[in-house]
Design a protein around this motif. Structure first.
Motif, PDB file in Angstrom:
ATOM      1  N   HIS A  36      -1.781  10.335  -3.862  1.00 40.20           N
ATOM      2  CA  HIS A  36      -1.495   9.071  -3.073  1.00 40.20           C
ATOM      3  C   HIS A  36      -2.346   7.902  -3.731  1.00 40.20           C
ATOM      4  O   HIS A  36      -1.636   6.837  -3.971  1.00 40.20           O
ATOM      5  CB  HIS A  36      -1.786   9.297  -1.611  1.00 40.20           C
ATOM      6  N   ARG A  37      -3.645   8.015  -4.034  1.00 48.56           N
ATOM      7  CA  ARG A  37      -4.404   7.080  -4.553  1.00 48.56           C
ATOM      8  C   ARG A  37      -3.681   6.481  -5.720  1.00 48.56           C
ATOM      9  O   ARG A  37      -3.772   5.247  -6.148  1.00 48.56           O
ATOM     10  CB  ARG A  37      -6.010   7.512  -5.008  1.00 48.56           C
ATOM     11  N   THR A  38      -3.199   7.446  -6.635  1.00 50.28           N
ATOM     12  CA  THR A  38      -2.624   6.974  -8.055  1.00 50.28           C
ATOM     13  C   THR A  38      -1.668   6.185  -7.839  1.00 50.28           C
ATOM     14  O   THR A  38      -1.287   4.964  -8.457  1.00 50.28           O
ATOM     15  CB  THR A  38      -2.175   8.327  -8.719  1.00 50.28           C
ATOM     16  N   LEU A  39      -0.422   6.795  -6.844  1.00 48.84           N
ATOM     17  CA  LEU A  39       0.577   5.963  -6.569  1.00 48.84           C
ATOM     18  C   LEU A  39       0.342   4.507  -5.807  1.00 48.84           C
ATOM     19  O   LEU A  39       0.853   3.447  -6.377  1.00 48.84           O
ATOM     20  CB  LEU A  39       1.454   6.660  -5.593  1.00 48.84           C
ATOM     21  N   VAL A  40      -0.463   4.487  -4.781  1.00 47.62           N
ATOM     22  CA  VAL A  40      -1.076   3.140  -4.298  1.00 47.62           C
ATOM     23  C   VAL A  40      -1.518   2.047  -5.056  1.00 47.62           C
ATOM     24  O   VAL A  40      -1.253   1.015  -5.026  1.00 47.62           O
ATOM     25  CB  VAL A  40      -2.134   3.578  -3.145  1.00 47.62           C
ATOM     26  N   SER A  41      -2.521   2.543  -5.856  1.00 50.53           N
ATOM     27  CA  SER A  41      -3.008   1.902  -7.166  1.00 50.53           C
ATOM     28  C   SER A  41      -1.927   1.435  -7.984  1.00 50.53           C
ATOM     29  O   SER A  41      -1.877   0.110  -8.555  1.00 50.53           O
ATOM     30  CB  SER A  41      -4.235   2.537  -8.058  1.00 50.53           C
ATOM     31  N   ALA A  42      -1.010   2.109  -8.454  1.00 51.28           N
ATOM     32  CA  ALA A  42       0.003   1.781  -9.409  1.00 51.28           C
ATOM     33  C   ALA A  42       1.043   0.676  -8.496  1.00 51.28           C
ATOM     34  O   ALA A  42       1.223  -0.523  -9.233  1.00 51.28           O
ATOM     35  CB  ALA A  42       1.128   2.721  -9.712  1.00 51.28           C
ATOM     36  N   PHE A  43       1.315   0.836  -7.353  1.00 51.24           N
ATOM     37  CA  PHE A  43       2.018   0.001  -6.725  1.00 51.24           C
ATOM     38  C   PHE A  43       1.490  -1.411  -6.590  1.00 51.24           C
ATOM     39  O   PHE A  43       1.964  -2.453  -6.425  1.00 51.24           O
ATOM     40  CB  PHE A  43       2.516   0.703  -5.258  1.00 51.24           C
ATOM     41  N   GLN A  44       0.189  -1.458  -5.969  1.00 49.03           N
ATOM     42  CA  GLN A  44      -0.683  -2.681  -5.818  1.00 49.03           C
ATOM     43  C   GLN A  44      -0.715  -3.322  -6.988  1.00 49.03           C
ATOM     44  O   GLN A  44      -0.533  -4.545  -7.017  1.00 49.03           O
ATOM     45  CB  GLN A  44      -2.051  -2.238  -5.183  1.00 49.03           C
ATOM     46  N   ALA A  45      -0.862  -2.819  -7.942  1.00 41.50           N
ATOM     47  CA  ALA A  45      -1.046  -3.419  -9.639  1.00 41.50           C
ATOM     48  C   ALA A  45       0.305  -4.123  -9.811  1.00 41.50           C
ATOM     49  O   ALA A  45       0.403  -5.372 -10.510  1.00 41.50           O
ATOM     50  CB  ALA A  45      -1.441  -2.399 -10.556  1.00 41.50           C
ATOM     51  N   GLU A  46       1.484  -3.735  -9.661  1.00 43.16           N
ATOM     52  CA  GLU A  46       2.759  -4.268  -9.818  1.00 43.16           C
ATOM     53  C   GLU A  46       2.896  -5.298  -9.201  1.00 43.16           C
ATOM     54  O   GLU A  46       3.470  -6.182  -9.528  1.00 43.16           O
ATOM     55  CB  GLU A  46       3.761  -2.969 -10.164  1.00 43.16           C
ATOM     56  N   MET A  47       2.655  -5.035  -7.847  1.00 44.81           N
ATOM     57  CA  MET A  47       2.897  -5.829  -6.883  1.00 44.81           C
ATOM     58  C   MET A  47       2.134  -7.147  -7.036  1.00 44.81           C
ATOM     59  O   MET A  47       2.454  -8.445  -7.159  1.00 44.81           O
ATOM     60  CB  MET A  47       2.537  -5.405  -5.493  1.00 44.81           C
ATOM     61  N   GLN A  48       0.911  -7.091  -7.586  1.00 48.85           N
ATOM     62  CA  GLN A  48      -0.177  -8.243  -7.860  1.00 48.85           C
ATOM     63  C   GLN A  48       0.379  -8.681  -8.998  1.00 48.85           C
ATOM     64  O   GLN A  48       0.379 -10.112  -9.150  1.00 48.85           O
ATOM     65  CB  GLN A  48      -1.563  -7.773  -8.002  1.00 48.85           C
ATOM     66  N   SER A  49       0.907  -8.022 -10.180  1.00 51.90           N
ATOM     67  CA  SER A  49       1.384  -8.815 -11.245  1.00 51.90           C
ATOM     68  C   SER A  49       2.611  -9.766 -11.132  1.00 51.90           C
ATOM     69  O   SER A  49       2.415 -10.706 -11.739  1.00 51.90           O
ATOM     70  CB  SER A  49       1.505  -7.891 -12.400  1.00 51.90           C
ATOM     71  N   LYS A  50       3.425  -9.020 -10.299  1.00 48.94           N
ATOM     72  CA  LYS A  50       4.620 -10.168  -9.804  1.00 48.94           C
ATOM     73  C   LYS A  50       4.220 -10.975  -8.653  1.00 48.94           C
ATOM     74  O   LYS A  50       5.279 -11.761  -8.387  1.00 48.94           O
ATOM     75  CB  LYS A  50       5.733  -9.153  -9.404  1.00 48.94           C
ATOM     76  N   ARG A  51       3.450 -11.123  -8.256  1.00 51.10           N
ATOM     77  CA  ARG A  51       2.803 -11.830  -6.883  1.00 51.10           C
ATOM     78  C   ARG A  51       4.102 -11.645  -5.847  1.00 51.10           C
ATOM     79  O   ARG A  51       4.614 -12.914  -5.359  1.00 51.10           O
ATOM     80  CB  ARG A  51       2.543 -13.066  -7.484  1.00 51.10           C
ATOM     81  N   ASN A  52       4.566 -10.653  -5.753  1.00 47.33           N
ATOM     82  CA  ASN A  52       5.637 -10.509  -4.680  1.00 47.33           C
ATOM     83  C   ASN A  52       5.132  -9.658  -3.321  1.00 47.33           C
ATOM     84  O   ASN A  52       6.119  -9.333  -2.759  1.00 47.33           O
ATOM     85  CB  ASN A  52       6.820  -9.904  -5.378  1.00 47.33           C
ATOM     86  N   GLY A  53       4.004  -9.582  -2.992  1.00 48.36           N
ATOM     87  CA  GLY A  53       3.396  -8.671  -1.828  1.00 48.36           C
ATOM     88  C   GLY A  53       4.077  -9.279  -0.510  1.00 48.36           C
ATOM     89  O   GLY A  53       4.795  -8.504  -0.002  1.00 48.36           O
ATOM     90  N   PRO A  54       4.036 -10.737  -0.322  1.00 47.30           N
ATOM     91  CA  PRO A  54       4.538 -11.291   0.963  1.00 47.30           C
ATOM     92  C   PRO A  54       5.890 -11.013   1.118  1.00 47.30           C
ATOM     93  O   PRO A  54       6.590 -10.700   2.140  1.00 47.30           O
ATOM     94  CB  PRO A  54       4.099 -12.666   0.941  1.00 47.30           C
ATOM     95  N   SER A  55       6.879 -11.112  -0.120  1.00 44.68           N
ATOM     96  CA  SER A  55       8.107 -10.951  -0.156  1.00 44.68           C
ATOM     97  C   SER A  55       8.475  -9.496   0.128  1.00 44.68           C
ATOM     98  O   SER A  55       9.472  -9.313   0.787  1.00 44.68           O
ATOM     99  CB  SER A  55       8.737 -11.455  -1.239  1.00 44.68           C
ATOM    100  N   LEU A  56       7.758  -8.458  -0.576  1.00 48.71           N
ATOM    101  CA  LEU A  56       8.146  -7.206  -0.177  1.00 48.71           C
ATOM    102  C   LEU A  56       7.788  -6.994   1.417  1.00 48.71           C
ATOM    103  O   LEU A  56       8.587  -6.124   2.223  1.00 48.71           O
ATOM    104  CB  LEU A  56       7.108  -6.195  -1.130  1.00 48.71           C
ATOM    105  N   ALA A  57       6.811  -7.379   1.949  1.00 46.57           N
ATOM    106  CA  ALA A  57       6.338  -7.041   3.314  1.00 46.57           C
ATOM    107  C   ALA A  57       7.444  -7.796   4.098  1.00 46.57           C
ATOM    108  O   ALA A  57       7.928  -7.219   5.180  1.00 46.57           O
ATOM    109  CB  ALA A  57       5.186  -7.979   3.646  1.00 46.57           C
ATOM    110  N   ARG A  58       8.287  -8.759   3.863  1.00 44.75           N
ATOM    111  CA  ARG A  58       9.514  -9.266   4.531  1.00 44.75           C
ATOM    112  C   ARG A  58      10.476  -8.533   4.435  1.00 44.75           C
ATOM    113  O   ARG A  58      11.261  -8.212   5.461  1.00 44.75           O
ATOM    114  CB  ARG A  58       9.547 -10.805   4.232  1.00 44.75           C
ATOM    115  N   GLN A  59      10.608  -8.052   3.189  1.00 42.54           N
ATOM    116  CA  GLN A  59      12.001  -7.017   2.957  1.00 42.54           C
ATOM    117  C   GLN A  59      11.614  -5.682   3.840  1.00 42.54           C
ATOM    118  O   GLN A  59      12.610  -5.325   4.612  1.00 42.54           O
ATOM    119  CB  GLN A  59      12.060  -6.604   1.598  1.00 42.54           C
ATOM    120  N   LEU A  60      10.488  -5.286   3.957  1.00 39.59           N
ATOM    121  CA  LEU A  60      10.285  -4.129   4.683  1.00 39.59           C
ATOM    122  C   LEU A  60      10.535  -4.317   6.409  1.00 39.59           C
ATOM    123  O   LEU A  60      10.944  -3.549   7.040  1.00 39.59           O
ATOM    124  CB  LEU A  60       8.869  -3.270   4.436  1.00 39.59           C
TER     125      LEU A  60
END
Length: 356
Positions: A36-60
Protein backbone atom coordinates in the motif's frame (compact mmCIF):
# COMPACT_ATOMS: atom_id res chain seq x y z
CA UNK A 1 -20.51 -7.24 17.05
CA UNK A 2 -18.83 -10.64 17.04
CA UNK A 3 -15.54 -10.80 15.17
CA UNK A 4 -14.95 -14.17 13.54
CA UNK A 5 -12.70 -15.17 10.66
CA UNK A 6 -11.62 -17.96 8.38
CA UNK A 7 -8.98 -20.69 8.87
CA UNK A 8 -6.67 -22.36 6.34
CA UNK A 9 -6.92 -26.06 5.44
CA UNK A 10 -5.88 -26.80 1.86
CA UNK A 11 -3.04 -25.15 0.03
CA UNK A 12 -3.55 -21.89 -1.83
CA UNK A 13 -2.47 -23.62 -5.02
CA UNK A 14 -5.40 -26.00 -4.76
CA UNK A 15 -7.77 -23.07 -4.41
CA UNK A 16 -6.53 -20.60 -6.96
CA UNK A 17 -4.17 -22.48 -9.20
CA UNK A 18 -0.44 -21.81 -9.62
CA UNK A 19 0.94 -18.78 -7.83
CA UNK A 20 4.26 -17.02 -7.89
CA UNK A 21 6.44 -16.17 -4.93
CA UNK A 22 5.74 -12.49 -5.53
CA UNK A 23 1.97 -12.83 -5.09
CA UNK A 24 0.77 -10.47 -2.37
CA UNK A 25 -0.74 -12.04 0.75
CA UNK A 26 -2.93 -9.29 2.20
CA UNK A 27 -3.30 -11.20 5.48
CA UNK A 28 0.44 -10.60 6.08
CA UNK A 29 0.48 -7.15 7.75
CA UNK A 30 4.06 -6.35 6.70
CA UNK A 31 3.45 -7.21 3.04
CA UNK A 32 0.04 -5.49 3.11
CA UNK A 33 1.47 -2.23 4.43
CA UNK A 34 4.52 -2.26 2.15
CA UNK A 35 2.41 -2.78 -0.98
CA UNK A 36 0.00 0.00 0.00
CA UNK A 37 2.80 2.45 0.80
CA UNK A 38 4.35 1.78 -2.59
CA UNK A 39 1.07 2.34 -4.44
CA UNK A 40 0.09 5.40 -2.41
CA UNK A 41 3.49 7.00 -3.06
CA UNK A 42 3.23 6.30 -6.80
CA UNK A 43 -0.30 7.65 -6.99
CA UNK A 44 0.56 10.81 -5.05
CA UNK A 45 3.68 11.44 -7.16
CA UNK A 46 1.77 11.16 -10.44
CA UNK A 47 -1.07 13.30 -9.07
CA UNK A 48 1.43 15.95 -7.99
CA UNK A 49 3.25 15.92 -11.34
CA UNK A 50 -0.03 16.50 -13.16
CA UNK A 51 -1.37 18.85 -10.47
CA UNK A 52 -4.76 17.20 -10.80
CA UNK A 53 -5.45 16.29 -7.15
CA UNK A 54 -8.46 18.60 -6.72
CA UNK A 55 -10.01 17.49 -10.03
CA UNK A 56 -9.56 13.81 -9.14
CA UNK A 57 -11.21 14.46 -5.79
CA UNK A 58 -14.18 16.08 -7.52
CA UNK A 59 -14.41 13.14 -9.94
CA UNK A 60 -14.47 10.66 -7.05
CA UNK A 61 -17.03 12.78 -5.22
CA UNK A 62 -19.36 12.64 -8.23
CA UNK A 63 -19.16 8.86 -8.49
CA UNK A 64 -19.54 8.26 -4.72
CA UNK A 65 -18.04 4.78 -5.16
CA UNK A 66 -14.67 3.15 -5.60
CA UNK A 67 -13.04 3.58 -9.01
CA UNK A 68 -10.23 1.45 -10.47
CA UNK A 69 -6.84 2.91 -9.62
CA UNK A 70 -5.51 2.08 -13.09
CA UNK A 71 -8.04 4.49 -14.63
CA UNK A 72 -6.77 7.39 -12.53
CA UNK A 73 -3.05 6.65 -12.38
CA UNK A 74 -1.25 5.63 -15.58
CA UNK A 75 1.90 4.45 -13.84
CA UNK A 76 0.22 2.60 -10.98
CA UNK A 77 -0.56 -0.64 -12.82
CA UNK A 78 3.10 -1.47 -13.29
CA UNK A 79 3.83 -0.51 -9.69
CA UNK A 80 1.03 -2.79 -8.53
CA UNK A 81 2.42 -5.75 -10.48
CA UNK A 82 5.86 -5.14 -8.96
CA UNK A 83 4.23 -5.20 -5.52
CA UNK A 84 2.74 -8.64 -6.19
CA UNK A 85 -0.80 -7.48 -6.87
CA UNK A 86 -2.12 -10.26 -9.12
CA UNK A 87 -5.31 -11.12 -10.97
CA UNK A 88 -7.35 -11.56 -7.80
CA UNK A 89 -7.00 -7.83 -7.06
CA UNK A 90 -8.36 -4.66 -8.64
CA UNK A 91 -6.75 -1.78 -6.69
CA UNK A 92 -9.24 1.03 -6.21
CA UNK A 93 -9.65 4.51 -4.81
CA UNK A 94 -12.49 6.38 -3.13
CA UNK A 95 -12.84 9.81 -1.57
CA UNK A 96 -13.44 10.54 2.09
CA UNK A 97 -15.06 13.97 2.38
CA UNK A 98 -15.53 15.64 5.77
CA UNK A 99 -19.08 16.84 6.19
CA UNK A 100 -18.10 20.50 6.26
CA UNK A 101 -16.48 20.20 2.80
CA UNK A 102 -19.38 18.47 1.03
CA UNK A 103 -20.71 20.79 -1.65
CA UNK A 104 -17.67 23.03 -1.41
CA UNK A 105 -15.36 23.93 -4.25
CA UNK A 106 -12.79 21.31 -3.20
CA UNK A 107 -9.76 23.14 -4.63
CA UNK A 108 -7.29 22.02 -1.94
CA UNK A 109 -5.00 19.08 -2.79
CA UNK A 110 -6.29 16.02 -0.91
CA UNK A 111 -4.22 13.72 1.25
CA UNK A 112 -3.74 10.13 0.06
CA UNK A 113 -4.01 7.28 2.59
CA UNK A 114 -4.73 3.57 2.96
CA UNK A 115 -6.53 1.44 5.60
CA UNK A 116 -4.04 0.13 8.19
CA UNK A 117 -3.14 -3.50 8.66
CA UNK A 118 -4.38 -5.32 11.73
CA UNK A 119 -7.68 -5.59 13.56
CA UNK A 120 -9.64 -2.39 12.95
CA UNK A 121 -10.82 -2.26 16.58
CA UNK A 122 -7.15 -1.75 17.54
CA UNK A 123 -6.30 0.89 14.94
CA UNK A 124 -4.95 4.08 16.48
CA UNK A 125 -3.57 6.01 13.52
CA UNK A 126 -3.74 6.19 9.73
CA UNK A 127 -0.71 7.03 7.59
CA UNK A 128 -1.33 9.52 4.80
CA UNK A 129 0.86 11.41 2.35
CA UNK A 130 0.42 15.09 1.52
CA UNK A 131 0.98 17.05 -1.67
CA UNK A 132 4.66 17.57 -0.87
CA UNK A 133 5.25 13.83 -0.49
CA UNK A 134 5.52 14.03 3.30
CA UNK A 135 3.91 11.27 5.39
CA UNK A 136 1.55 12.52 8.09
CA UNK A 137 -0.47 10.78 10.80
CA UNK A 138 -4.27 10.89 11.09
CA UNK A 139 -6.52 9.63 13.87
CA UNK A 140 -8.10 6.30 12.94
CA UNK A 141 -11.39 6.92 14.73
CA UNK A 142 -11.88 10.69 14.56
CA UNK A 143 -12.47 11.65 10.90
CA UNK A 144 -10.10 14.30 9.51
CA UNK A 145 -11.34 17.73 8.46
CA UNK A 146 -9.67 17.56 5.05
CA UNK A 147 -10.47 15.41 1.99
CA UNK A 148 -8.59 12.11 1.79
CA UNK A 149 -8.25 9.86 -1.26
CA UNK A 150 -8.11 6.30 0.03
CA UNK A 151 -6.21 3.62 -1.92
CA UNK A 152 -7.32 0.02 -1.38
CA UNK A 153 -5.67 -3.03 -2.92
CA UNK A 154 -8.25 -5.45 -1.53
CA UNK A 155 -11.36 -3.30 -1.52
CA UNK A 156 -14.78 -3.50 -3.11
CA UNK A 157 -13.61 -4.00 -6.70
CA UNK A 158 -11.19 -6.74 -5.68
CA UNK A 159 -13.88 -8.53 -3.72
CA UNK A 160 -16.16 -8.61 -6.75
CA UNK A 161 -13.46 -10.63 -8.54
CA UNK A 162 -12.81 -12.82 -5.54
CA UNK A 163 -16.43 -13.89 -5.13
CA UNK A 164 -16.28 -15.48 -8.59
CA UNK A 165 -12.95 -17.14 -7.82
CA UNK A 166 -14.20 -18.40 -4.47
CA UNK A 167 -17.35 -19.95 -5.94
CA UNK A 168 -15.28 -21.62 -8.66
CA UNK A 169 -13.07 -23.11 -5.95
CA UNK A 170 -16.10 -24.38 -4.05
CA UNK A 171 -17.35 -26.06 -7.21
CA UNK A 172 -13.95 -27.63 -7.76
CA UNK A 173 -14.02 -28.96 -4.19
CA UNK A 174 -17.46 -30.51 -4.71
CA UNK A 175 -19.30 -28.18 -2.35
CA UNK A 176 -21.32 -26.31 -4.97
CA UNK A 177 -23.19 -28.34 -7.56
CA UNK A 178 -25.13 -26.68 -10.34
CA UNK A 179 -28.64 -27.90 -11.01
CA UNK A 180 -28.89 -30.05 -14.15
CA UNK A 181 -30.35 -28.25 -17.13
CA UNK A 182 -33.93 -29.44 -17.53
CA UNK A 183 -36.20 -28.99 -20.51
CA UNK A 184 -38.27 -25.88 -19.88
CA UNK A 185 -41.23 -24.44 -21.67
CA UNK A 186 -42.10 -20.80 -22.10
CA UNK A 187 -44.08 -19.57 -19.11
CA UNK A 188 -42.59 -22.08 -16.70
CA UNK A 189 -39.84 -21.17 -14.30
CA UNK A 190 -37.70 -22.06 -11.31
CA UNK A 191 -38.36 -21.04 -7.74
CA UNK A 192 -35.99 -18.70 -5.95
CA UNK A 193 -35.91 -16.59 -2.79
CA UNK A 194 -35.63 -12.89 -3.61
CA UNK A 195 -34.35 -10.35 -1.11
CA UNK A 196 -36.72 -7.39 -1.20
CA UNK A 197 -35.19 -5.19 1.50
CA UNK A 198 -32.28 -5.31 3.92
CA UNK A 199 -31.09 -3.05 6.72
CA UNK A 200 -27.87 -3.37 8.70
CA UNK A 201 -27.97 -1.86 12.18
CA UNK A 202 -24.25 -1.56 12.90
CA UNK A 203 -21.22 -2.17 10.66
CA UNK A 204 -18.64 -0.68 13.10
CA UNK A 205 -16.48 0.55 10.23
CA UNK A 206 -13.84 3.28 10.91
CA UNK A 207 -13.93 6.25 8.51
CA UNK A 208 -10.88 4.99 6.57
CA UNK A 209 -12.63 1.71 5.70
CA UNK A 210 -15.37 3.47 3.76
CA UNK A 211 -18.49 1.60 2.72
CA UNK A 212 -19.07 -1.92 3.98
CA UNK A 213 -18.61 -4.91 1.68
CA UNK A 214 -21.28 -7.32 2.90
CA UNK A 215 -21.65 -10.80 1.48
CA UNK A 216 -23.67 -13.89 2.32
CA UNK A 217 -22.71 -17.53 2.66
CA UNK A 218 -25.73 -19.67 1.79
CA UNK A 219 -25.81 -23.29 2.95
CA UNK A 220 -28.19 -26.16 2.26
CA UNK A 221 -28.03 -29.80 1.19
CA UNK A 222 -28.17 -32.09 -1.85
CA UNK A 223 -29.19 -35.77 -1.87
CA UNK A 224 -27.45 -37.73 0.89
CA UNK A 225 -27.09 -34.47 2.85
CA UNK A 226 -24.14 -33.40 0.70
CA UNK A 227 -23.36 -29.73 1.49
CA UNK A 228 -24.31 -27.04 -1.00
CA UNK A 229 -22.49 -23.77 -0.24
CA UNK A 230 -22.36 -20.50 -2.19
CA UNK A 231 -20.93 -17.02 -1.63
CA UNK A 232 -23.25 -14.19 -2.68
CA UNK A 233 -21.98 -10.61 -2.99
CA UNK A 234 -24.21 -7.76 -1.78
CA UNK A 235 -22.35 -4.74 -3.20
CA UNK A 236 -25.21 -2.30 -2.68
CA UNK A 237 -25.22 -2.66 1.13
CA UNK A 238 -22.85 0.21 1.85
CA UNK A 239 -23.91 1.75 5.15
CA UNK A 240 -25.60 0.84 8.40
CA UNK A 241 -28.83 2.56 9.37
CA UNK A 242 -30.06 2.59 5.76
CA UNK A 243 -32.71 0.36 4.20
CA UNK A 244 -31.87 -1.00 0.73
CA UNK A 245 -34.31 -2.53 -1.74
CA UNK A 246 -32.19 -4.79 -3.97
CA UNK A 247 -34.72 -7.35 -5.30
CA UNK A 248 -31.74 -9.72 -5.35
CA UNK A 249 -32.09 -13.47 -5.86
CA UNK A 250 -30.11 -15.04 -3.00
CA UNK A 251 -31.29 -18.68 -3.21
CA UNK A 252 -32.02 -20.67 -6.36
CA UNK A 253 -33.97 -23.67 -5.12
CA UNK A 254 -33.14 -25.68 -8.24
CA UNK A 255 -29.68 -26.02 -6.69
CA UNK A 256 -30.99 -27.60 -3.47
CA UNK A 257 -32.69 -30.92 -2.77
CA UNK A 258 -34.83 -29.59 0.08
CA UNK A 259 -36.79 -26.38 0.53
CA UNK A 260 -34.81 -24.89 3.42
CA UNK A 261 -31.40 -23.26 3.74
CA UNK A 262 -29.44 -20.92 6.00
CA UNK A 263 -27.89 -17.56 5.12
CA UNK A 264 -24.88 -16.22 7.05
CA UNK A 265 -23.91 -12.57 6.57
CA UNK A 266 -20.32 -11.32 6.76
CA UNK A 267 -18.48 -8.07 6.13
CA UNK A 268 -15.31 -8.22 4.03
CA UNK A 269 -12.23 -6.40 5.29
CA UNK A 270 -9.07 -5.38 3.44
CA UNK A 271 -6.75 -7.82 5.23
CA UNK A 272 -8.82 -10.88 4.26
CA UNK A 273 -7.26 -13.43 1.93
CA UNK A 274 -10.12 -14.86 -0.12
CA UNK A 275 -8.22 -18.14 -0.50
CA UNK A 276 -8.45 -18.63 3.26
CA UNK A 277 -12.15 -17.81 3.08
CA UNK A 278 -12.66 -20.78 0.77
CA UNK A 279 -10.33 -23.00 2.72
CA UNK A 280 -12.31 -22.70 5.93
CA UNK A 281 -15.55 -23.54 4.12
CA UNK A 282 -13.95 -26.66 2.70
CA UNK A 283 -12.57 -27.58 6.10
CA UNK A 284 -15.85 -26.94 7.87
CA UNK A 285 -18.32 -28.71 5.61
CA UNK A 286 -16.31 -30.79 3.16
CA UNK A 287 -14.30 -32.79 5.65
CA UNK A 288 -14.87 -34.69 8.85
CA UNK A 289 -17.93 -36.68 9.86
CA UNK A 290 -20.41 -37.34 7.06
CA UNK A 291 -23.92 -35.91 7.37
CA UNK A 292 -25.44 -38.91 5.59
CA UNK A 293 -28.19 -40.42 7.70
CA UNK A 294 -28.92 -37.22 9.60
CA UNK A 295 -32.46 -35.88 9.45
CA UNK A 296 -32.47 -33.21 6.72
CA UNK A 297 -33.29 -30.35 9.08
CA UNK A 298 -30.47 -31.42 11.40
CA UNK A 299 -28.01 -31.65 8.50
CA UNK A 300 -28.86 -28.14 7.27
CA UNK A 301 -28.43 -26.70 10.76
CA UNK A 302 -25.19 -28.66 11.26
CA UNK A 303 -23.62 -27.21 8.11
CA UNK A 304 -24.23 -23.66 9.30
CA UNK A 305 -22.96 -24.51 12.77
CA UNK A 306 -19.77 -26.00 11.33
CA UNK A 307 -19.12 -22.88 9.24
CA UNK A 308 -19.49 -20.58 12.25
CA UNK A 309 -17.49 -22.83 14.60
CA UNK A 310 -14.58 -23.12 12.15
CA UNK A 311 -13.80 -19.39 12.12
CA UNK A 312 -11.14 -18.69 14.78
CA UNK A 313 -10.38 -14.98 14.99
CA UNK A 314 -6.59 -15.40 15.19
CA UNK A 315 -6.29 -16.42 11.51
CA UNK A 316 -6.59 -12.83 10.31
CA UNK A 317 -4.93 -9.61 11.35
CA UNK A 318 -8.18 -7.86 10.45
CA UNK A 319 -10.97 -10.41 10.71
CA UNK A 320 -14.00 -10.52 8.48
CA UNK A 321 -16.90 -9.37 10.63
CA UNK A 322 -19.70 -11.75 11.40
CA UNK A 323 -22.78 -9.64 10.77
CA UNK A 324 -25.76 -11.94 11.41
CA UNK A 325 -27.50 -15.14 10.35
CA UNK A 326 -30.90 -16.16 8.98
CA UNK A 327 -31.67 -19.74 9.91
CA UNK A 328 -34.23 -21.92 8.12
CA UNK A 329 -35.18 -19.78 5.14
CA UNK A 330 -37.98 -21.77 3.48
CA UNK A 331 -38.67 -22.12 -0.22
CA UNK A 332 -42.39 -21.40 -0.04
CA UNK A 333 -42.42 -18.75 2.66
CA UNK A 334 -41.78 -15.04 2.48
CA UNK A 335 -41.42 -12.88 5.57
CA UNK A 336 -39.86 -9.87 7.22
CA UNK A 337 -37.56 -10.85 10.05
CA UNK A 338 -34.45 -9.97 12.01
CA UNK A 339 -31.35 -12.12 12.05
CA UNK A 340 -30.40 -14.30 14.97
CA UNK A 341 -28.19 -11.54 16.46
CA UNK A 342 -30.64 -8.72 15.73
CA UNK A 343 -28.09 -6.84 13.63
CA UNK A 344 -29.79 -7.23 10.25
CA UNK A 345 -33.43 -6.96 9.20
CA UNK A 346 -34.57 -8.41 5.89
CA UNK A 347 -37.69 -8.96 3.86
CA UNK A 348 -37.77 -11.78 1.28
CA UNK A 349 -40.34 -13.52 -0.89
CA UNK A 350 -40.65 -16.70 -2.97
CA UNK A 351 -40.09 -15.65 -6.57
CA UNK A 352 -40.60 -17.76 -9.67
CA UNK A 353 -37.86 -16.92 -12.14
CA UNK A 354 -39.52 -17.18 -15.56
CA UNK A 355 -38.05 -19.00 -18.53
CA UNK A 356 -37.88 -16.95 -21.75
Amino acid sequence: MHRLAFAAFISAAAVAGPATAATLDVSDPVAYEAAHRTLVSAFQAEMQSKRNGPSLARQLARHERELPLRELCEGCEGVARSAGVGEAFEPSVWLFQPEESVGGKGRAAPLVAFPPAGNDSQWKTVDAIDASGRWVTLDAHNPPKVPVIVVRINGELSFERQVDLANAALRQAGLQAKAPEAAATRGSGRWTTRLESVRLNDDEEPWISGAAEVYAVTAGVLPGNQPQVQIVDMPYLDHDGTTYYPRQVVLDWANYSYGAANILFYEHDDNTNYQQLVQVLIQAVGQGVSLAGYPVATAIAEIAARIVAAMPAHWFSNDDDYVDALYTVEKTRGETRSGASGNITVSYIPYELPVN
